[in-house]
Design a protein around this motif. Sequence first.
Motif, PDB file in Angstrom:
ATOM      1  N   GLU A  65      25.179  55.168  41.853  1.00 58.12           N
ATOM      2  CA  GLU A  65      23.943  54.454  42.200  1.00 58.12           C
ATOM      3  C   GLU A  65      23.049  54.272  40.978  1.00 58.12           C
ATOM      4  O   GLU A  65      22.479  53.201  40.762  1.00 58.12           O
ATOM      5  CB  GLU A  65      23.192  55.209  43.294  1.00 58.12           C
ATOM      6  CG  GLU A  65      23.722  54.969  44.691  1.00 58.12           C
ATOM      7  CD  GLU A  65      22.833  55.575  45.750  1.00 58.12           C
ATOM      8  OE1 GLU A  65      22.568  54.900  46.773  1.00 58.12           O
ATOM      9  OE2 GLU A  65      22.406  56.730  45.556  1.00 58.12           O
ATOM     10  N   LEU A  66      22.918  55.324  40.176  1.00 56.35           N
ATOM     11  CA  LEU A  66      22.114  55.221  38.961  1.00 56.35           C
ATOM     12  C   LEU A  66      22.703  54.183  38.011  1.00 56.35           C
ATOM     13  O   LEU A  66      21.986  53.393  37.399  1.00 56.35           O
ATOM     14  CB  LEU A  66      22.035  56.586  38.269  1.00 56.35           C
ATOM     15  CG  LEU A  66      21.260  57.675  39.016  1.00 56.35           C
ATOM     16  CD1 LEU A  66      21.400  59.013  38.286  1.00 56.35           C
ATOM     17  CD2 LEU A  66      19.794  57.291  39.136  1.00 56.35           C
ATOM     18  N   THR A  67      24.032  54.205  37.910  1.00 50.39           N
ATOM     19  CA  THR A  67      24.713  53.216  37.062  1.00 50.39           C
ATOM     20  C   THR A  67      24.498  51.816  37.608  1.00 50.39           C
ATOM     21  O   THR A  67      24.245  50.870  36.863  1.00 50.39           O
ATOM     22  CB  THR A  67      26.216  53.528  36.978  1.00 50.39           C
ATOM     23  OG1 THR A  67      26.397  54.873  36.545  1.00 50.39           O
ATOM     24  CG2 THR A  67      26.905  52.586  36.009  1.00 50.39           C
ATOM     25  N   GLY A  68      24.605  51.680  38.935  1.00 53.18           N
ATOM     26  CA  GLY A  68      24.428  50.386  39.574  1.00 53.18           C
ATOM     27  C   GLY A  68      23.042  49.812  39.359  1.00 53.18           C
ATOM     28  O   GLY A  68      22.873  48.592  39.190  1.00 53.18           O
ATOM     29  N   ALA A  69      22.012  50.689  39.353  1.00 50.82           N
ATOM     30  CA  ALA A  69      20.647  50.214  39.111  1.00 50.82           C
ATOM     31  C   ALA A  69      20.526  49.617  37.711  1.00 50.82           C
ATOM     32  O   ALA A  69      19.895  48.572  37.511  1.00 50.82           O
ATOM     33  CB  ALA A  69      19.657  51.360  39.291  1.00 50.82           C
TER      34      ALA A  69
ATOM     35  N   SER B 295      22.309  42.396  35.086  1.00 54.29           N
ATOM     36  CA  SER B 295      22.902  41.190  35.681  1.00 54.29           C
ATOM     37  C   SER B 295      21.883  40.298  36.357  1.00 54.29           C
ATOM     38  O   SER B 295      22.164  39.132  36.654  1.00 54.29           O
ATOM     39  CB  SER B 295      23.976  41.584  36.698  1.00 54.29           C
ATOM     40  OG  SER B 295      23.401  42.310  37.783  1.00 54.29           O
ATOM     41  N   GLY B 296      20.703  40.846  36.625  1.00 51.91           N
ATOM     42  CA  GLY B 296      19.682  40.052  37.302  1.00 51.91           C
ATOM     43  C   GLY B 296      19.862  39.989  38.797  1.00 51.91           C
ATOM     44  O   GLY B 296      19.269  39.127  39.461  1.00 51.91           O
ATOM     45  N   ALA B 297      20.672  40.868  39.359  1.00 51.61           N
ATOM     46  CA  ALA B 297      20.911  40.902  40.805  1.00 51.61           C
ATOM     47  C   ALA B 297      21.170  42.332  41.233  1.00 51.61           C
ATOM     48  O   ALA B 297      21.908  43.063  40.564  1.00 51.61           O
ATOM     49  CB  ALA B 297      22.097  40.009  41.181  1.00 51.61           C
TER      50      ALA B 297
ATOM     51  N   ARG C  94      27.264  38.119  37.641  1.00 46.21           N
ATOM     52  CA  ARG C  94      26.494  36.982  37.134  1.00 46.21           C
ATOM     53  C   ARG C  94      27.070  35.654  37.600  1.00 46.21           C
ATOM     54  O   ARG C  94      26.349  34.665  37.744  1.00 46.21           O
ATOM     55  CB  ARG C  94      26.468  37.022  35.603  1.00 46.21           C
ATOM     56  CG  ARG C  94      25.516  38.055  35.016  1.00 46.21           C
ATOM     57  CD  ARG C  94      25.660  38.091  33.500  1.00 46.21           C
ATOM     58  NE  ARG C  94      24.677  38.987  32.882  1.00 46.21           N
ATOM     59  CZ  ARG C  94      24.674  39.300  31.586  1.00 46.21           C
ATOM     60  NH1 ARG C  94      25.600  38.783  30.772  1.00 46.21           N
ATOM     61  NH2 ARG C  94      23.747  40.110  31.100  1.00 46.21           N
ATOM     62  N   ASN C  95      28.385  35.628  37.813  1.00 42.81           N
ATOM     63  CA  ASN C  95      29.047  34.412  38.288  1.00 42.81           C
ATOM     64  C   ASN C  95      29.146  34.351  39.803  1.00 42.81           C
ATOM     65  O   ASN C  95      29.893  33.522  40.347  1.00 42.81           O
ATOM     66  CB  ASN C  95      30.450  34.310  37.669  1.00 42.81           C
ATOM     67  CG  ASN C  95      30.397  33.978  36.184  1.00 42.81           C
ATOM     68  OD1 ASN C  95      29.592  33.158  35.758  1.00 42.81           O
ATOM     69  ND2 ASN C  95      31.234  34.610  35.404  1.00 42.81           N
ATOM     70  N   GLY C  96      28.417  35.247  40.477  1.00 42.97           N
ATOM     71  CA  GLY C  96      28.362  35.206  41.938  1.00 42.97           C
ATOM     72  C   GLY C  96      29.565  35.782  42.641  1.00 42.97           C
ATOM     73  O   GLY C  96      29.800  35.483  43.819  1.00 42.97           O
ATOM     74  N   ARG C  97      30.349  36.631  41.965  1.00 40.70           N
ATOM     75  CA  ARG C  97      31.557  37.216  42.570  1.00 40.70           C
ATOM     76  C   ARG C  97      31.303  38.695  42.861  1.00 40.70           C
ATOM     77  O   ARG C  97      30.883  39.440  41.970  1.00 40.70           O
ATOM     78  CB  ARG C  97      32.757  37.082  41.641  1.00 40.70           C
ATOM     79  CG  ARG C  97      32.931  35.697  41.041  1.00 40.70           C
ATOM     80  CD  ARG C  97      33.082  34.627  42.090  1.00 40.70           C
ATOM     81  NE  ARG C  97      33.182  33.311  41.486  1.00 40.70           N
ATOM     82  CZ  ARG C  97      33.096  32.172  42.154  1.00 40.70           C
ATOM     83  NH1 ARG C  97      32.892  32.214  43.469  1.00 40.70           N
ATOM     84  NH2 ARG C  97      33.201  31.013  41.548  1.00 40.70           N
ATOM     85  N   THR C  98      31.544  39.114  44.083  1.00 40.84           N
ATOM     86  CA  THR C  98      31.300  40.508  44.461  1.00 40.84           C
ATOM     87  C   THR C  98      32.529  41.094  45.148  1.00 40.84           C
ATOM     88  O   THR C  98      33.404  40.367  45.636  1.00 40.84           O
ATOM     89  CB  THR C  98      30.094  40.619  45.407  1.00 40.84           C
ATOM     90  OG1 THR C  98      30.332  39.787  46.563  1.00 40.84           O
ATOM     91  CG2 THR C  98      28.823  40.170  44.714  1.00 40.84           C
ATOM     92  N   LEU C  99      32.571  42.421  45.193  1.00 47.57           N
ATOM     93  CA  LEU C  99      33.681  43.131  45.819  1.00 47.57           C
ATOM     94  C   LEU C  99      33.586  43.045  47.341  1.00 47.57           C
ATOM     95  O   LEU C  99      32.514  42.828  47.904  1.00 47.57           O
ATOM     96  CB  LEU C  99      33.682  44.598  45.402  1.00 47.57           C
ATOM     97  CG  LEU C  99      33.983  44.910  43.933  1.00 47.57           C
ATOM     98  CD1 LEU C  99      33.822  46.405  43.673  1.00 47.57           C
ATOM     99  CD2 LEU C  99      35.391  44.453  43.570  1.00 47.57           C
ATOM    100  N   ASP C 100      34.726  43.276  47.991  1.00 47.50           N
ATOM    101  CA  ASP C 100      34.771  43.288  49.452  1.00 47.50           C
ATOM    102  C   ASP C 100      35.760  44.368  49.878  1.00 47.50           C
ATOM    103  O   ASP C 100      36.920  44.095  50.176  1.00 47.50           O
ATOM    104  CB  ASP C 100      35.193  41.922  50.001  1.00 47.50           C
ATOM    105  CG  ASP C 100      35.127  41.870  51.523  1.00 47.50           C
ATOM    106  OD1 ASP C 100      34.453  42.750  52.108  1.00 47.50           O
ATOM    107  OD2 ASP C 100      35.750  40.976  52.118  1.00 47.50           O
TER     108      ASP C 100
END
Length: 502
Positions: A271-275, A281-283, A246-252
Motif C-alpha cells: 500500500e505504501l508503495t502503491g501510494a 502515475s497521476g492516478a 499511465r496508458n489506462g491499463r490495469t490488472l484484473d
Amino acid sequence: MAINLTSRQVRTIECMLEQNEPRTLAAIADELRLSPRMVRSDLDGIERFLADHGVVLLRRRGVGVWLEGDSGALASVRKSFAALGDDEALRVFSPEDRARLGVFSLLAAAPEWLTVETMRRRLEVSVTSARRDLARIEEWLEERGLFLARQPGVGMKVVGTETAIRRSLIKLLLEVVPAQTLSDGGAGLEWWRVAGISAGIRDFLRQIPLPECHAIVEANDALRFQSREGHPWLAADLAVTVFRIRNGRTLDLDTGTLRSLRDHPVWETAELTGAALGALSGASLDEQEIAGITQHLLGLVELGADRVTDLPQDDPLIGAAIEIAASELHPGLGEDVELRRSLADHVDRLRVRLKYGLPVHNPLLREVGERYPDVHEVAKRIARLIGDRIGSTVSEDEAGFVTMYLSGALERLRLRPRSRAVVMCPAGVATAWILVSRIQAEFPELDLVEVVSAGSIADDAEFEADLIISTVDIGPELSGVPVVVVGALLPEDDIRRVARRL
C-alpha cells in the motif's frame, strides 16, 4: 541538429567511446548484436564523422580498431550525441533489434490494434520484411503466454492477460538494459541513452520511469532490502506498472487471489508503495494494483528466505533429470551429489517464480549456449521435462541455468575431454608468458601443449592441438587448426572469443 550517421553507426561510435584499448570488429559486433560485416561496412562513414570532430579512427589488422584524440575532441563527440534526438539519425536496425522493437510496439499498444504500415514505419523496413519479422515476434510472445491476433485490413494486436503483458515488458527491459544500469536505477536524466541500445528501443525506454521508481525503492526499507538481495529488476517492475497505468491499463485479478493477498502482512508495504506509484502515475492505485505489488513482494520474500529446499533431492523429477544427464553426457553425473542438490534447489526456486509471476533473465544464456552447445541441448531436454512435470512452460533462460549446473559439474569432476592449445607469439616477446599465465587463469580446463614463435613455424608444420591462440594475425587457421588472435594481456573481449571457439 542534423547528423549524417545511421543509428547503427551512432551505436558503434558510442561503443568505441567506452573502450580504452583496441577491440576487434568481432568483439564490437558481438556487443552490439551485429555481424562483423555490418560493423566493417559502417567504418568509412564513422571515420569521416569523427574526423570532423578531430578524432582519428585507427585500424590495425590483427589488433582491432580504436579512437585517438585529445579529451576535448572526444568530449565533442559525446556532446554531439547527447544533443542528438533519436529521430535525427537514419535508423538501421539489426534483425534482433527489429524483433525487440516490434515486441515493444505491440506490448505498449496492447490490447489495441497496430497496422502493418505502422509496424513497417517503426522498423524502417519494407512491408515484406516487416511480415517476416513478425514470425520471430510471434514466437517470442508465445513463449510468454501471449498470442498475436491478426485481422486483414485492421492489423495485429497482442492477446493475453495484463499480468502476462507486464511480465513480458519487464523481460524485455532485462534483455536490452545492461544489468549495471538496472542496479543503478538508471542514474541520470537520460538513462535510456545506453551504448548499444538502438534508437527505436530508446523511444520506449524514455517512457519508463526507472530512476523515479528506483528512488521509491531506495526510500522504503523493506523494498530496498529486497532489491539489494539480488533483485535489481524490482524498480523495473514498478516502472512498468506506472507505464501501463499511465496508458489506462490495469490488472484484473480473480476475487479469491485478491482476498488472500489482502490478508497478508506484506499488503501494508504494498500500500505504501502503491501510494508513491500513484503520485508518480497521476492516478490512485486500486486494490487490484496493490494486490499485484503484494504478489511480487511475496515472491521476493520467499526467494530470499534462508531455507532448506522444499524439493527433496530424491524426488522422482530430479532423478529423471539426472538420469538424462548421465545417459547423454557422462555416467559420472549420476553420482554427483552436488549436481543433484543444485538442481533440486533450482527447481524449487523455479516453482516460486512461476507461482508469483516473477521474471527471470539469464545474461549468460548466449555465452553458455555457444561454449557448451552439447550440454545446452541436453539442458533444454531437461527443461522440457521439468515443464511437463510441473505443468508450465520453462523458458530458455531456465534451460541456460541448467546448462551452467551441468557444465559446472562436468568441469568440477573433470569429466569433459580437455582441449589442447598452442600459444603463438612473435619471436623474443617476453609477454608470451604473461599471456600463458592469463590463459591458465581464465581457462584452467585447457591444456597448453606448446609455446612457439610465429617466425619459426614451417609451412608444413603440424600441431597436435584443438586451437592456436596467437598474438599474430596468421589467418583463420594453420595446418587445419583454428586460430584465435588475441591481445598479449588477453582482454575481456578476447576471453569471450576464445571461450566461443572452445
